[in-house]
Design a protein around this motif. Structure first.
Motif, PDB file in Angstrom:
ATOM      1  N   TYR A 243      24.781 -37.289   2.526  1.00  0.00           N
ATOM      2  CA  TYR A 243      23.922 -36.947   1.278  1.00  0.00           C
ATOM      3  C   TYR A 243      22.978 -35.791   1.514  1.00  0.00           C
ATOM      4  O   TYR A 243      22.466 -35.587   3.026  1.00  0.00           O
ATOM      5  CB  TYR A 243      22.927 -38.129   0.851  1.00  0.00           C
ATOM      6  N   PHE A 244      22.653 -34.827   0.849  1.00  0.00           N
ATOM      7  CA  PHE A 244      21.514 -33.948   1.042  1.00  0.00           C
ATOM      8  C   PHE A 244      20.770 -33.968  -0.530  1.00  0.00           C
ATOM      9  O   PHE A 244      21.104 -34.318  -1.401  1.00  0.00           O
ATOM     10  CB  PHE A 244      21.973 -32.556   1.121  1.00  0.00           C
ATOM     11  N   ASP A 245      19.361 -33.456  -0.326  1.00  0.00           N
ATOM     12  CA  ASP A 245      18.634 -33.412  -1.567  1.00  0.00           C
ATOM     13  C   ASP A 245      18.577 -31.848  -1.935  1.00  0.00           C
ATOM     14  O   ASP A 245      19.079 -30.873  -1.148  1.00  0.00           O
ATOM     15  CB  ASP A 245      17.090 -33.754  -0.864  1.00  0.00           C
ATOM     16  N   GLN A 246      17.957 -31.901  -3.037  1.00  0.00           N
ATOM     17  CA  GLN A 246      17.617 -30.359  -3.717  1.00  0.00           C
ATOM     18  C   GLN A 246      16.461 -30.575  -4.295  1.00  0.00           C
ATOM     19  O   GLN A 246      15.859 -31.671  -5.262  1.00  0.00           O
ATOM     20  CB  GLN A 246      18.768 -29.878  -4.648  1.00  0.00           C
ATOM     21  N   THR A 247      15.393 -29.404  -4.219  1.00  0.00           N
ATOM     22  CA  THR A 247      13.912 -29.281  -4.811  1.00  0.00           C
ATOM     23  C   THR A 247      14.053 -28.016  -5.455  1.00  0.00           C
ATOM     24  O   THR A 247      14.688 -27.088  -4.779  1.00  0.00           O
ATOM     25  CB  THR A 247      13.027 -29.456  -3.899  1.00  0.00           C
ATOM     26  N   ALA A 248      13.712 -27.859  -7.039  1.00  0.00           N
ATOM     27  CA  ALA A 248      13.753 -26.595  -7.624  1.00  0.00           C
ATOM     28  C   ALA A 248      12.568 -26.609  -8.554  1.00  0.00           C
ATOM     29  O   ALA A 248      12.041 -27.535  -9.056  1.00  0.00           O
ATOM     30  CB  ALA A 248      15.015 -26.420  -8.336  1.00  0.00           C
ATOM     31  N   GLN A 249      12.289 -25.151  -8.788  1.00  0.00           N
ATOM     32  CA  GLN A 249      11.093 -24.871  -9.753  1.00  0.00           C
ATOM     33  C   GLN A 249      11.451 -23.969 -10.810  1.00  0.00           C
ATOM     34  O   GLN A 249      12.674 -23.232 -10.435  1.00  0.00           O
ATOM     35  CB  GLN A 249       9.942 -24.208  -8.983  1.00  0.00           C
ATOM     36  N   LEU A 250      11.337 -24.014 -12.371  1.00  0.00           N
ATOM     37  CA  LEU A 250      11.697 -23.086 -12.934  1.00  0.00           C
ATOM     38  C   LEU A 250      10.395 -22.543 -13.720  1.00  0.00           C
ATOM     39  O   LEU A 250       9.533 -23.533 -14.162  1.00  0.00           O
ATOM     40  CB  LEU A 250      12.587 -24.072 -14.182  1.00  0.00           C
ATOM     41  N   TRP A 251      10.278 -21.111 -13.633  1.00  0.00           N
ATOM     42  CA  TRP A 251       9.147 -20.608 -14.513  1.00  0.00           C
ATOM     43  C   TRP A 251       9.785 -19.676 -15.616  1.00  0.00           C
ATOM     44  O   TRP A 251      10.891 -19.324 -15.477  1.00  0.00           O
ATOM     45  CB  TRP A 251       8.407 -19.889 -13.661  1.00  0.00           C
ATOM     46  N   ASN A 252       8.850 -19.554 -16.490  1.00  0.00           N
ATOM     47  CA  ASN A 252       9.193 -18.556 -17.623  1.00  0.00           C
ATOM     48  C   ASN A 252       8.869 -17.029 -17.240  1.00  0.00           C
ATOM     49  O   ASN A 252       8.393 -16.925 -15.927  1.00  0.00           O
ATOM     50  CB  ASN A 252       8.745 -18.861 -18.914  1.00  0.00           C
ATOM     51  N   GLU A 253       9.262 -16.101 -17.923  1.00  0.00           N
ATOM     52  CA  GLU A 253       9.160 -14.666 -17.394  1.00  0.00           C
ATOM     53  C   GLU A 253       7.577 -14.340 -17.209  1.00  0.00           C
ATOM     54  O   GLU A 253       7.292 -13.586 -16.369  1.00  0.00           O
ATOM     55  CB  GLU A 253       9.745 -13.831 -18.559  1.00  0.00           C
TER      56      GLU A 253
END
Length: 269
Positions: A243-253
């Motif tokens: 198993y592995f994890d993932q962390t992410a962020q999403l920004w607008n322009e």
């Protein structure tokens, strides 16, 4: 004007109190079954369509119980508890007598307060300065997204080479462009290819087990984002014991943080 492929894919037909009929979409086909982000968006849409919904999504978790077969499914959603300004939801996708996805959501009536962001958007070239995606006949769902990689793109060759880290940065939006909303933001949170492919350039079989999206923006802020690109940044913390994890962020322009997301993913040697 024909409907956008995303709207067609998440469309649900009412089947009575808290139940809707949906269908998988060949436009979002993956190697096995559909793209996980579209499946998560379909279940979230059952909550969004519910006549008893209070407020807007704040948190959403989808657990992928089994492969989704091409064909119809039943989406179920019910409020487990309603408070003064928050509501807690339980949702499910079923095919035949089998549950293929379970989900929970929290919706809330947002109010204006003091705010701050502790994760600023990285300084990167704009989407207009990066080449558009190359269509290479991979799985169909990637053709539904305009993905412009800043760094950490798909491995150039499956040669087993190891990267120093698993970070990916890319600009993304629906293809063709579509105004952003909660369902499409949930799906966009899953466009990052598996972190283990980034680390070792080996075509390792994987499957997302659980995915959570935290929405830091309300509907009005999403409407202001329109159909512009979002900057996504993803990395893993650890790979171990399948198993592995993932962390992410999403920004607008303009640099506003719209969502953060976390996953745990199964991989097979």
């Amino acid at each position: 004007m024909s409907a956008h492929p995303f709207d067609t894919a998440i469309a649900l037909e009412p089947q009575g109190e808290g139940a809707w009929q949906g269908h998988t979409s060949p436009a979002y086909a993956n190697m096995i079954g559909p793209f996980g982000g579209i499946t998560a968006a379909q279940a979230l849409n059952a909550v969004l369509q519910h006549p008893r919904r209070l407020g807007e999504p704040v948190a959403y978790t989808a657990n992928f119980c089994a492969p989704v077969a091409d064909g119809p499914f039943l989406a179920l959603a019910r409020p487990a508890r309603t408070n003064r300004s928050t509501q807690h939801w339980i949702a499910e996708l079923r095919q035949g007598d089998q549950t293929v996805l379970t989900a929970t959501a929290v919706t809330a009536v947002r109010r204006e307060t003091w705010g701050a962001t502790e994760v600023p958007m990285p300084r990167v070239p704009g989407p207009q300065d990066l080449p558009p995606p190359m269509r290479r006949g991979r799985v169909e769902w990637i053709n539904r997204y305009d993905m412009r990689f800043v760094e950490g793109g798909y491995p150039a060759a499956w040669d087993g080479s190891h990267a120093e880290d698993s970070r990916t940065q890319l600009w993304m939006r629906d293809e063709p462009p579509r105004p952003l909303d909660f369902a499409s933001l949930a799906a966009l949170s899953d466009v990052f290819f598996p972190r283990i492919w980034r680390r070792r350039a080996t075509p390792t079989p994987i499957g997302t087990v659980s995915m959570t999206v935290y929405f830091h923006a309300g509907a009005a802020q999403l409407r202001r984002a329109g159909s512009g690109h979002l900057l996504g940044q993803a990395h893993a913390h650890g790979f171990r014991d399948g198993y592995f994890d993932q962390t992410a962020q999403l920004w607008n322009e303009p640099g506003e943080l719209l969502a953060t997301t976390h996953q745990v993913v199964y991989y097979k040697e």
